[in-house]
Design a protein around this motif. Structure first.
Motif, mmCIF file in Angstrom:
data_model
loop_
_atom_site.group_PDB
_atom_site.id
_atom_site.type_symbol
_atom_site.label_atom_id
_atom_site.label_comp_id
_atom_site.label_asym_id
_atom_site.label_seq_id
_atom_site.Cartn_x
_atom_site.Cartn_y
_atom_site.Cartn_z
ATOM 1 N N PHE A 76 128.251 43.165 9.786
ATOM 2 C CA PHE A 76 129.709 43.049 9.831
ATOM 3 C C PHE A 76 130.304 44.011 8.807
ATOM 4 C CE2 PHE A 76 127.903 39.462 7.449
ATOM 5 C CZ PHE A 76 128.452 39.648 6.185
ATOM 6 N N ARG A 77 131.614 44.297 8.959
ATOM 7 C CA ARG A 77 132.296 45.283 8.126
ATOM 8 C C ARG A 77 133.311 44.623 7.196
ATOM 9 N NH1 ARG A 77 131.880 46.801 13.082
ATOM 10 N NH2 ARG A 77 134.034 46.379 13.674
ATOM 11 N N GLN A 78 133.434 45.205 6.034
ATOM 12 C CA GLN A 78 134.382 44.719 5.037
ATOM 13 C C GLN A 78 135.805 44.769 5.590
ATOM 14 O OE1 GLN A 78 133.997 46.701 1.268
ATOM 15 N NE2 GLN A 78 135.895 45.871 0.447
ATOM 16 N N GLY A 79 136.533 43.664 5.463
ATOM 17 C CA GLY A 79 137.931 43.600 5.876
ATOM 18 C C GLY A 79 138.153 43.454 7.370
ATOM 19 N N SER A 117 127.884 44.433 5.595
ATOM 20 C CA SER A 117 126.494 43.990 5.623
ATOM 21 C C SER A 117 125.803 44.588 6.839
ATOM 22 C CB SER A 117 126.444 42.462 5.698
ATOM 23 O OG SER A 117 125.113 42.007 5.853
ATOM 24 N N SER A 118 124.541 44.967 6.656
ATOM 25 C CA SER A 118 123.725 45.387 7.806
ATOM 26 C C SER A 118 122.297 44.902 7.576
ATOM 27 C CB SER A 118 123.763 46.904 7.998
ATOM 28 O OG SER A 118 123.160 47.554 6.909
ATOM 29 N N PHE A 119 121.680 44.482 8.665
ATOM 30 C CA PHE A 119 120.300 44.009 8.607
ATOM 31 C C PHE A 119 119.478 44.806 9.590
ATOM 32 C CE2 PHE A 119 116.874 41.190 10.151
ATOM 33 C CZ PHE A 119 116.176 41.055 8.965
ATOM 34 N N THR A 120 118.341 45.329 9.118
ATOM 35 C CA THR A 120 117.426 46.090 9.958
ATOM 36 C C THR A 120 116.055 45.428 9.905
ATOM 37 O OG1 THR A 120 118.609 48.108 9.353
ATOM 38 C CG2 THR A 120 116.455 48.380 10.394
ATOM 39 N N GLY A 141 112.900 42.047 7.146
ATOM 40 C CA GLY A 141 113.676 43.275 7.271
ATOM 41 C C GLY A 141 114.323 43.697 5.969
ATOM 42 N N VAL A 142 115.294 44.588 6.113
ATOM 43 C CA VAL A 142 116.043 45.099 4.967
ATOM 44 C C VAL A 142 117.502 44.737 5.175
ATOM 45 C CG1 VAL A 142 116.754 47.175 3.709
ATOM 46 C CG2 VAL A 142 114.420 46.995 4.596
ATOM 47 N N LEU A 143 118.064 44.077 4.173
ATOM 48 C CA LEU A 143 119.468 43.663 4.189
ATOM 49 C C LEU A 143 120.212 44.588 3.231
ATOM 50 C CD1 LEU A 143 121.469 41.531 5.244
ATOM 51 C CD2 LEU A 143 120.846 40.115 3.277
#
Length: 192
Positions: A76-79, A117-120, A141-143
């Motif tokens: 998700f994106r800030q704001g 936030s991004s999760f891979t 994964g990587v957060l």
């Protein structure tokens, strides 16, 4: 036909006959038509049976759902309220309430996240526990979290993480989603 093959040594048929392939094809031509009908009916019956069972949800389908939703829920994106709320339909009411509670202090008054936030995923999901019809899955994964302040500064942190997700049976819904961080992203592919 074999005589024609010997006459035309340059043709592909000659090479096939030379390897015994033509002999096999000619032997297959002698199989009674009844055998072909039995094979066709058996194949159709098997295909119908497999298609009928395809609608039943297996643990593998629950695992794939959990893998996909771990990424969707944690990207998700800030704001941007919409980017956070996009995954809400995939949660149970209690699951969404718990997920939202974990974000307390990290959302603005309108409910939008105060960070990106991004999760891979770094590997396949691991089915860890099955109780009743719910399946608990861990996705390594990587957060990555990024925060922009009003002055334009950017702070970025990456973590090795494991996302624990409990998925209900049909219809699949997330009952619980718990991200666990376990150190810097560069050290190991997962927390284990």
């Amino acid at each position: 036909m074999a005589e024609q093959c010997t006459r035309s040594r340059q043709s592909g048929i000659w090479h096939a006959a030379r390897g015994g392939l033509l002999k096999k094809v000619l032997e297959l031509a002698r199989i009674p038509m009844r055998t072909y009908r039995v094979l066709l009916c058996s194949s159709a019956l098997l295909a119908f049976t497999v298609t009928g069972d395809a609608q039943v949800h297996t643990p593998d389908a629950q695992t794939r759902f959990a893998e996909r939703l771990a990424v969707e829920a944690l990207n998700f994106r800030q704001g941007d309220l919409g980017s956070l709320a996009d995954s809400k339909p995939f949660f149970t009411a209690a699951g969404w309430a718990d997920f939202s509670k974990r974000l307390t202090g990290f959302v603005d008054p309108q409910g939008a996240a105060t960070f990106t936030s991004s999760f891979t995923p770094s590997g396949p999901a691991i089915a860890t526990k099955k109780e009743h019809e719910s399946l608990t899955v861990t996705v390594p994964g990587v957060l990555k979290h990024e925060s922009r302040n009003p002055q334009g500064g950017v702070s970025t942190t990456s973590y090795r993480a494991e996302i624990d997700i409990r998925v209900s049976a049909s219809p699949f819904k997330i009952e619980l989603l718990v991200p666990r961080t376990c150190g810097g992203a560069g050290t190991m592919p997962s927390c284990r």
